[in-house]
Design an enzyme around this catalytic site. Structure first.
Site, PDB file in Angstrom:
ATOM      1  N   CYS A  56       0.824  -1.210   0.000  1.00 45.31           N
ATOM      2  CA  CYS A  56       0.000   0.000   0.000  1.00 45.31           C
ATOM      3  C   CYS A  56       0.858   1.260   0.000  1.00 45.31           C
ATOM      4  O   CYS A  56       0.391   2.331  -0.381  1.00 45.31           O
ATOM      5  CB  CYS A  56      -0.950   0.008   1.193  1.00 45.31           C
ATOM      6  SG  CYS A  56      -0.131  -0.123   2.798  1.00 45.31           S
ATOM      7  N   ASN A  57       2.116   1.147   0.420  1.00 45.80           N
ATOM      8  CA  ASN A  57       2.977   2.326   0.515  1.00 45.80           C
ATOM      9  C   ASN A  57       4.052   2.420  -0.550  1.00 45.80           C
ATOM     10  O   ASN A  57       4.720   3.438  -0.653  1.00 45.80           O
ATOM     11  CB  ASN A  57       3.658   2.371   1.891  1.00 45.80           C
ATOM     12  CG  ASN A  57       2.689   2.742   2.986  1.00 45.80           C
ATOM     13  OD1 ASN A  57       1.736   3.472   2.751  1.00 45.80           O
ATOM     14  ND2 ASN A  57       2.903   2.223   4.172  1.00 45.80           N
ATOM     15  N   ARG A  58       4.257   1.365  -1.339  1.00 46.71           N
ATOM     16  CA  ARG A  58       5.331   1.400  -2.323  1.00 46.71           C
ATOM     17  C   ARG A  58       5.102   0.387  -3.436  1.00 46.71           C
ATOM     18  O   ARG A  58       4.464  -0.650  -3.231  1.00 46.71           O
ATOM     19  CB  ARG A  58       6.678   1.138  -1.657  1.00 46.71           C
ATOM     20  CG  ARG A  58       6.893  -0.287  -1.183  1.00 46.71           C
ATOM     21  CD  ARG A  58       8.246  -0.480  -0.496  1.00 46.71           C
ATOM     22  NE  ARG A  58       8.344   0.293   0.724  1.00 46.71           N
ATOM     23  CZ  ARG A  58       9.160   1.336   0.877  1.00 46.71           C
ATOM     24  NH1 ARG A  58       9.959   1.696  -0.106  1.00 46.71           N
ATOM     25  NH2 ARG A  58       9.198   1.987   2.018  1.00 46.71           N
ATOM     26  N   GLN A 125       6.433  -8.917   3.704  1.00 48.48           N
ATOM     27  CA  GLN A 125       5.980  -8.571   2.351  1.00 48.48           C
ATOM     28  C   GLN A 125       7.100  -8.770   1.337  1.00 48.48           C
ATOM     29  O   GLN A 125       6.855  -9.220   0.211  1.00 48.48           O
ATOM     30  CB  GLN A 125       5.476  -7.125   2.342  1.00 48.48           C
ATOM     31  CG  GLN A 125       4.198  -6.930   3.150  1.00 48.48           C
ATOM     32  CD  GLN A 125       3.851  -5.459   3.337  1.00 48.48           C
ATOM     33  OE1 GLN A 125       4.725  -4.596   3.448  1.00 48.48           O
ATOM     34  NE2 GLN A 125       2.560  -5.160   3.380  1.00 48.48           N
ATOM     35  N   MET A 198      -2.880  -7.096   7.426  1.00 46.13           N
ATOM     36  CA  MET A 198      -3.119  -5.766   7.992  1.00 46.13           C
ATOM     37  C   MET A 198      -4.412  -5.740   8.800  1.00 46.13           C
ATOM     38  O   MET A 198      -4.460  -5.154   9.891  1.00 46.13           O
ATOM     39  CB  MET A 198      -3.169  -4.723   6.871  1.00 46.13           C
ATOM     40  CG  MET A 198      -3.398  -3.309   7.384  1.00 46.13           C
ATOM     41  SD  MET A 198      -2.129  -2.747   8.550  1.00 46.13           S
ATOM     42  CE  MET A 198      -0.819  -2.348   7.415  1.00 46.13           C
TER      43      MET A 198
END
Length: 424
Positions: A56-58, A125, A198
């Site tokens: 979700c961030n990269r 991840q 998450m």
């Protein structure tokens, strides 16, 4: 072969762009194969390696390639695969060659490049991404070594520094934000949409607040029920969201859906049914699960992953000493890895020298055997063998020294005595 990392993250691109560049889990294997083929078409000599990390961030492409311009090829691949305008995407990308790519990989694995400093979820991840890349045939000597070392570095950083002791998770940040809206979580009904890692983390944090009820909505009922059971909750199907949403005060969503699951109309109906009682919503998914327009409703407090990122920065001052220590560890390990890469570069030279030496050895050995077969004295044969070996090994360096001129001859004159210094 040149190592590289090309991508964007929460510091270089807004969530709207990150979700457009995100790879769905089922796409990753195909994308890794496509990336290798892309590099092969960019004047590569073959043997290209590729792995893709998408959270979700990269979104990041890691590769090892001998293409003429591998960094540009990697950036172009990301744009082409997602049908994005390259000129629009380029300003948000970081394109890291060799040394910088290694340092970046180690920092990401250690949680130093995360929105939540020191968080541990990223390591799992990365391992999932590498497993997928390996199954798709994307890993070779360089990337395999890079990521194995990144796992070791991450372990060393977490075991020898306090980088994890001060970390604040996204899940904890979600709880803190909800407490700004509701005084007592124990009086609220909580809905989790999805059943991944998450959501499991968020459920763990919220369950510690003893909410009035916990419900898990998931596409697969069996998985949703398994997660709900852990927290004494209940499960429901995603298809029921439209009719059940109004029951929940707190909604946390994180799925792999490519389209929003909760639209503006659905939330408007839920708020009306709740008689405008506030609703707290967190969308941790990329692409987003909740339409952004929902955030404009007066009685809805909608937060995205970027919003949570701002909340979790509050503990940064306490972590600076740990960060400095972690960076020092990483820099040392980067230098070690670069030394390994340099060693890899001379492997063909060493192999060539060994093969040439073996040819010379066998020729002189065969000549000695023939002399012995003729009855020549052993001492004379050994003397001839040693002189023959010495002459052949010295022939190349002597010829190079005779042919060289100027600075090259001076360098050889200084180097050759060091290479052929006898041991006593």
């Amino acid at each position: 072969m040149q190592l590289l990392a090309v991508g964007l993250n929460h510091t270089t691109a807004p969530v709207a762009l990150r979700e457009r560049l995100a790879f769905a889990p089922e796409q990753l294997g195909t994308a890794v194969t496509a990336a290798r083929n892309w590099f092969a078409c960019a004047n590569s000599q073959g043997g290209d390696e590729a792995a893709i990390l998408s959270t979700c961030n990269r979104t990041e492409l890691y590769a090892a390639s001998n293409a003429a311009n591998p960094l540009d090829a990697g950036a172009q691949f990301l744009a082409d695969f997602h049908k994005l305008n390259y000129s629009e995407l380029r300003p948000h990308l970081y394109m890291l060659p060799q040394h910088d790519a290694v340092r970046h990989t180690f920092r990401v694995a250690s949680g130093l490049d995360s929105m939540v400093l020191g968080e541990t979820q990223i390591l799992g991840q990365i391992k999932d991404a590498i497993r997928t890349a390996d199954e798709a045939g994307g890993l070779g000597t360089y990337l395999h070594q890079l990521f194995q070392r990144s796992f070791s570095v991450a372990k060393e950083v977490r075991s020898t520094t306090e980088i994890g002791a001060h970390s604040v998770s996204m899940a904890a940040a979600a709880v803190r934000l909800s407490q700004r809206i509701f005084d007592k979580i124990s009086e609220q009904n909580v809905l989790f949409i999805g059943a991944g890692e998450m959501i499991e983390l968020c459920a763990t944090h919220f369950a510690a607040q003893n909410p009035k009820s916990i419900t898990v909505a998931n596409r697969t009922m069996e998985r949703g029920e398994a997660l709900a059971h852990r927290f004494n909750g209940k499960a429901m199907r995603l298809a029921e969201l439209g009719t059940q949403l109004q029951q929940y005060d707190i909604v946390i969503s994180c799925t792999a859906s490519s389209l929003p699951l909760i639209g503006l109309g659905m939330v408007e109906r839920a708020i009306k049914a709740r008689r405008h009682k506030p609703m707290f919503m967190v969308d941790l998914a990329v692409p987003r699960d909740i339409e952004p327009e929902v955030g404009r409703l007066n009685d809805v407090f909608l937060y995205t992953v970027d919003d949570l990122g701002k909340v979790v920065q509050t503990g940064m001052e306490n972590r600076q000493a740990a960060v400095a220590q972690a960076e020092a560890i990483i820099e040392t390990r980067v230098q070690s890895f670069m030394h390994w890469i340099d060693d890899r570069a001379v492997v063909p030279v060493i192999q060539g020298l060994q093969e040439n030496g073996e040819v010379i050895r066998l020729l002189e050995l065969e000549r000695a055997r023939k002399l012995l077969a003729k009855g020549e004295p052993v001492d004379a044969v050994l003397e001839a063998l040693s002189k023959g070996l010495t002459a052949k090994f010295m022939h190349g360096p002597q010829q190079a020294l005779h042919r060289a001129q100027g600075d090259e001859r001076a360098q050889l004159a200084e180097l050759l005595p060091q290479l052929f210094r006898g041991r006593r």
